[in-house]
Design a protein around this motif. Sequence first.
Motif, short mmCIF file in Angstrom:
data_model
loop_
_atom_site.label_atom_id
_atom_site.label_comp_id
_atom_site.label_asym_id
_atom_site.label_seq_id
_atom_site.Cartn_x
_atom_site.Cartn_y
_atom_site.Cartn_z
N LEU A 33 0.91 -1.19 0.19
CA LEU A 33 -0.63 0.04 0.09
C LEU A 33 0.88 1.03 -0.15
O LEU A 33 0.26 1.93 -0.63
N GLN A 67 1.80 2.10 -3.59
CA GLN A 67 0.80 2.84 -3.77
C GLN A 67 0.62 4.37 -3.62
O GLN A 67 0.08 4.68 -4.52
N TRP A 68 0.11 4.51 -2.77
CA TRP A 68 0.32 5.86 -2.35
C TRP A 68 1.01 6.77 -2.77
O TRP A 68 0.45 7.77 -3.03
N ALA A 98 -0.23 7.19 -6.04
CA ALA A 98 -0.87 8.20 -6.55
C ALA A 98 -0.32 9.55 -6.51
O ALA A 98 -0.85 10.10 -6.68
N LEU A 102 -5.99 10.98 -1.09
CA LEU A 102 -6.05 9.37 -1.77
C LEU A 102 -7.33 8.87 -1.91
O LEU A 102 -7.12 8.09 -3.10
N GLN A 119 -7.63 5.77 -4.49
CA GLN A 119 -6.91 4.60 -3.55
C GLN A 119 -7.44 4.41 -1.80
O GLN A 119 -8.11 4.95 -1.50
#
Length: 452
Positions: free
Chosen positions: A182, A185-186, A189, A207, A212
């Motif tokens: 995660l 991914q954050w 993004a 987010l 997200q």
Amino acid sequence: MKSFLKMGLVVSLMTCLFVASLFVGRFIDMRALANEYQAGTRIAGVEVGGLSPDEAQVELLKQMDERRASQTISLHLYDSKVVLPVEALQLPVPDLAVDMPETVEEDATIDITMLTEAIGQIESAELQGLVEIPMLKEEIERQVNEQQNTPVSIHLAPYIDGVAEEQTVLANVYKPYLESTLLQQWANALDGYVLEPRQPFSLKDALSEMNQVVVGGESLDLFASAVYQVMAKSNLELIEHHSPSKLPYATDIGFSASVNEDHRDLIFYNPNYSPLELHTTFSNDGLIVELLGTPYLHEYELVIEDQETIQPRLEIQYSKKRRAGDSQLIENGKQGFAATLYRKEVGANQVEIETLLLARDYVAARPDIEERSVYAVPEPEPEPLIDQDLQPVIIDLPEGQVTPNVIENPQESSPDANNALQTQPSQAEEPQEDEAVKGESEPTYEEQKDES
């Protein structure tokens, strides 16, 4: 012959009269046209075709007033803004009653005195002698003439000596690698996310905007702490901040933050009149968070004060599974921490301009947990006393004082001790001794004989 001459004179006279009438009509038409401007004629950017000079003068003044009202000129630097007075915009309006130009195209200009006074009203910094005013004046005039009747806003940073760059890294934070899907991914993004001017920034909303999933935990607290530390080292205003229940990985006390899917969020407000960019990258080397924007004239420093270490307390749990009197420490506690984060604005020569309290960071201590049995250990029965071990205690009293011996436990005393107690004079006999001392003399022999 004479008739021929007469006819010639008549024809010549009529021709002259015709030509003269043509010249007179042309002169009259020219006089009429001279009082109106031809189609397509522009004076100071205003179409005046078909208008007389007086009518064109009135239209020019009207258009100039409308242009000054609509074409505002503002200067901004970081979170400060100033608007030039309308008189600073100088528009050329010729006196058409005297001058009757066919086409007049003169550019608007800016009053340099009013421009200098407006720059002095900027509150972000002391700008005297730092702004390239001639270059700034030229840029304002260019935008004013190219975009008539459109507001003009100028950022002063490119015209300040030493702040020519449009964008630079204002603050950055590095966190060592932490294995988390995660977290990667954050970071991907939010890389390049724009903080709009004069708008709040919410980490949770950002987010969600990037589709997200917001899941509270160690990874999100680490990510929020890095963003918090970066944004705190700028002129952004802190709106909401929460401390985590546990200090995140590789994070010092005072720089921690917590965000979850429920009520916790991290919110800053961008007071600047220009946008900022958030850059986040995650790799095997770790997490890097950067804030990009216009270079500051002053520096911002983060200072930790009032740091405190909180020792864990002891919590006791009782269990029926333990035997009587048994106890054991089943969980070791951890220390808690508290600290206050301040932001200092430092100017030239490291002169402190302002110190601002940002937030109080508090991480509670985890207690030591001890488990004990609910059953108490029975007390041992007292051992019986043995008579042979008891010995009478004889106390020598001073002469003239009679005090009986005090035995703490007469029931457990030996018979010998009781006999010794009986041989001592009792308090009941004391009054007899006192009567002999009260002043009555002992009877003589003769008195005794008489009594006999």
